[in-house]
Design a protein around this motif. Structure first.
Motif, PDB file in Angstrom:
ATOM      1  N   ILE A   1     -61.122 -90.399  40.422  1.00 25.19           N
ATOM      2  CA  ILE A   1     -59.827 -90.672  39.811  1.00 25.19           C
ATOM      3  C   ILE A   1     -59.168 -91.785  40.612  1.00 25.19           C
ATOM      4  N   VAL A   2     -58.678 -92.804  39.912  1.00 21.56           N
ATOM      5  CA  VAL A   2     -58.057 -93.947  40.566  1.00 21.56           C
ATOM      6  C   VAL A   2     -56.614 -94.062  40.094  1.00 21.56           C
ATOM      7  N   LEU A   3     -55.698 -94.096  41.056  1.00 20.03           N
ATOM      8  CA  LEU A   3     -54.291 -94.356  40.748  1.00 20.03           C
ATOM      9  C   LEU A   3     -53.983 -95.774  41.213  1.00 20.03           C
ATOM     10  N   TYR A   4     -53.754 -96.635  40.253  1.00 21.04           N
ATOM     11  CA  TYR A   4     -53.456 -98.038  40.547  1.00 21.04           C
ATOM     12  C   TYR A   4     -51.949 -98.179  40.760  1.00 21.04           C
ATOM     13  N   GLU A   5     -51.573 -98.514  41.989  1.00 20.04           N
ATOM     14  CA  GLU A   5     -50.183 -98.724  42.373  1.00 20.04           C
ATOM     15  C   GLU A   5     -49.272 -97.569  41.955  1.00 20.04           C
ATOM     16  N   PRO A   6     -49.568 -96.349  42.387  1.00 22.41           N
ATOM     17  CA  PRO A   6     -48.741 -95.201  41.990  1.00 22.41           C
ATOM     18  C   PRO A   6     -47.316 -95.317  42.516  1.00 22.41           C
ATOM     19  N   GLU A   7     -46.388 -94.737  41.758  1.00 21.96           N
ATOM     20  CA  GLU A   7     -44.970 -94.866  42.071  1.00 21.96           C
ATOM     21  C   GLU A   7     -44.291 -93.552  42.435  1.00 21.96           C
ATOM     22  N   ILE A   8     -44.799 -92.449  41.937  1.00 20.44           N
ATOM     23  CA  ILE A   8     -44.099 -91.168  42.089  1.00 20.44           C
ATOM     24  C   ILE A   8     -44.939 -90.226  42.948  1.00 20.44           C
ATOM     25  N   PRO A   9     -44.445 -89.893  44.150  1.00 17.93           N
ATOM     26  CA  PRO A   9     -45.249 -89.071  45.065  1.00 17.93           C
ATOM     27  C   PRO A   9     -45.622 -87.705  44.504  1.00 17.93           C
ATOM     28  N   ALA A  10     -44.727 -87.056  43.793  1.00 21.48           N
ATOM     29  CA  ALA A  10     -45.053 -85.724  43.251  1.00 21.48           C
ATOM     30  C   ALA A  10     -46.196 -85.800  42.244  1.00 21.48           C
ATOM     31  N   ASN A  11     -46.243 -86.857  41.432  1.00 17.77           N
ATOM     32  CA  ASN A  11     -47.357 -87.023  40.488  1.00 17.77           C
ATOM     33  C   ASN A  11     -48.677 -87.166  41.241  1.00 17.77           C
ATOM     34  N   THR A  12     -48.666 -87.966  42.296  1.00 20.59           N
ATOM     35  CA  THR A  12     -49.875 -88.159  43.099  1.00 20.59           C
ATOM     36  C   THR A  12     -50.310 -86.851  43.736  1.00 20.59           C
ATOM     37  N   GLY A  13     -49.354 -86.069  44.226  1.00 23.98           N
ATOM     38  CA  GLY A  13     -49.677 -84.767  44.798  1.00 23.98           C
ATOM     39  C   GLY A  13     -50.303 -83.832  43.782  1.00 23.98           C
ATOM     40  N   ASN A  14     -49.753 -83.800  42.578  1.00 22.61           N
ATOM     41  CA  ASN A  14     -50.315 -82.946  41.521  1.00 22.61           C
ATOM     42  C   ASN A  14     -51.716 -83.395  41.132  1.00 22.61           C
ATOM     43  N   ILE A  15     -51.931 -84.693  41.037  1.00 23.02           N
ATOM     44  CA  ILE A  15     -53.264 -85.216  40.703  1.00 23.02           C
ATOM     45  C   ILE A  15     -54.238 -84.906  41.837  1.00 23.02           C
ATOM     46  N   GLY A  16     -53.771 -85.003  43.079  1.00 24.26           N
ATOM     47  CA  GLY A  16     -54.616 -84.628  44.217  1.00 24.26           C
ATOM     48  C   GLY A  16     -55.057 -83.177  44.133  1.00 24.26           C
ATOM     49  N   ARG A  17     -54.142 -82.302  43.768  1.00 27.04           N
ATOM     50  CA  ARG A  17     -54.470 -80.874  43.621  1.00 27.04           C
ATOM     51  C   ARG A  17     -55.501 -80.683  42.510  1.00 27.04           C
ATOM     52  N   LEU A  18     -55.348 -81.391  41.411  1.00 30.06           N
ATOM     53  CA  LEU A  18     -56.317 -81.341  40.316  1.00 30.06           C
ATOM     54  C   LEU A  18     -57.689 -81.830  40.785  1.00 30.06           C
ATOM     55  N   CYS A  19     -57.699 -82.879  41.598  1.00 30.68           N
ATOM     56  CA  CYS A  19     -58.964 -83.416  42.120  1.00 30.68           C
ATOM     57  C   CYS A  19     -59.684 -82.379  42.976  1.00 30.68           C
ATOM     58  N   VAL A  20     -58.948 -81.675  43.823  1.00 29.65           N
ATOM     59  CA  VAL A  20     -59.578 -80.636  44.647  1.00 29.65           C
ATOM     60  C   VAL A  20     -60.177 -79.561  43.759  1.00 29.65           C
TER      61      VAL A  20
END
Length: 119
Positions: A12-31
């Motif tokens: 999963i690639v996040l290109y220039e992410p802006e919202i930390p909570a979204n990145t955290g949720n996607i990280g949890r999904l990745c795990v």
């Protein structure tokens, strides 16, 4: 083991992410899905942001995470993987595809999506 050979379901690639909570949720999904999270700089937050950590909960330490200086650097590392640009600017339907281990899914910034020049 060379990171090209790490056994993950998806990248999963996040290109220039802006919202930390979204990145955290996607990280949890990745795990949970045994996928790897790749962040393309710049990001609009620090990787130790409290909102990112809160959204990632206890999973953040188990995350396979890579941070890249550019999308080109990332793509050169995986030249043989299928790449899917996740956008609303298409008529292709993701449920009509068969995905393979190692496939790459690229998401753009939350406020504007993947730039047209990349698509």
């Amino acid at each position: 083991m060379d990171k090209n050979n790490v056994e993950v379901n998806f990248r999963i690639v996040l290109y220039e992410p802006e919202i930390p909570a979204n990145t955290g949720n996607i990280g949890r999904l990745c795990v949970g899905s045994n996928s790897e999270l790749n962040i393309i700089k710049p990001m609009r937050f620090f990787i130790n942001d409290k909102y990112l950590k809160r959204a990632g909960l206890d999973y953040w330490t188990k995350l396979k995470l890579n941070i890249w200086d550019s999308l080109d650097d990332f793509l050169k590392t995986y030249p043989n993987n299928n790449v899917y640009y996740c956008t609303t600017k298409t008529d292709k339907i993701y449920t009509k595809r068969k995905f393979n281990k190692g496939d790459i899914f690229i998401f753009g910034p939350e406020s504007r999506g993947i730039p047209e020049e990349i698509l």
